[in-house]
Motif scaffolding. Sequence first.
Motif, short mmCIF file in Angstrom:
data_model
loop_
_atom_site.label_atom_id
_atom_site.label_comp_id
_atom_site.label_asym_id
_atom_site.label_seq_id
_atom_site.Cartn_x
_atom_site.Cartn_y
_atom_site.Cartn_z
N PRO A 1 0.81 -1.23 0.00
CA PRO A 1 0.00 0.00 0.00
C PRO A 1 0.84 1.28 0.00
O PRO A 1 0.40 2.32 -0.50
N LEU A 2 2.03 1.23 0.56
CA LEU A 2 2.85 2.44 0.62
C LEU A 2 3.49 2.77 -0.73
O LEU A 2 3.61 3.93 -1.11
N VAL A 3 3.93 1.76 -1.45
CA VAL A 3 4.65 1.97 -2.70
C VAL A 3 3.71 2.02 -3.90
O VAL A 3 3.95 2.75 -4.86
N GLY A 4 2.63 1.24 -3.86
CA GLY A 4 1.73 1.12 -5.01
C GLY A 4 0.93 2.38 -5.27
O GLY A 4 0.81 3.27 -4.42
N PRO A 5 0.38 2.50 -6.49
CA PRO A 5 -0.43 3.68 -6.82
C PRO A 5 -1.74 3.68 -6.03
O PRO A 5 -2.29 2.63 -5.70
N SER A 6 -2.21 4.86 -5.74
CA SER A 6 -3.44 4.96 -4.94
C SER A 6 -4.48 5.79 -5.69
O SER A 6 -5.04 6.73 -5.15
N ARG A 7 -4.72 5.44 -6.93
CA ARG A 7 -5.76 6.11 -7.71
C ARG A 7 -7.02 5.26 -7.65
O ARG A 7 -7.12 4.25 -8.32
N TYR A 8 -7.94 5.64 -6.83
CA TYR A 8 -9.16 4.87 -6.67
C TYR A 8 -10.25 5.44 -7.57
O TYR A 8 -10.34 6.64 -7.78
#
Length: 130
Positions: free
Chosen positions: A36-43
């Motif tokens: 969760p920290l490194v991955g993209p967070s486009r929801y």
Amino acid sequence: MLVAQSASASPAMYVPLVLLFVLAAAFAVGSVLLGPLVGPSRYNKAKLQAYECGIEPSPQPLVGGGRMPVAYYITAMLFILFDIEMVFLYPFAVSADSLGIFGLVEIVLFIATVGFAYAYVWRRGGLDWN
């Protein structure tokens, strides 16, 4: 001349094994924590919806709400069945020379049995996606 090893193993023999387990556990925990920290967070709306193997999700639960197609489960069971065949064929392929004619006869009988099962599934329509 070879010297016989002592009956009691020293704890130092297990250090590489313990280090391997520690490394595996650290990799597993690190992957879960860093994802969760490194991955993209486009929801978006599509990502937040339930995904049910290509079937449109329904607001009603499956119990009493309708029948679930079993084609996915049948395909998965057939894949497991014929995958297990490969697990049994691999040791034969490795040691075919040492088994001789007896091993050849046994493996032909095994392949014939699995072939009959495959023909039965094919004839019954277990491989059709209608």
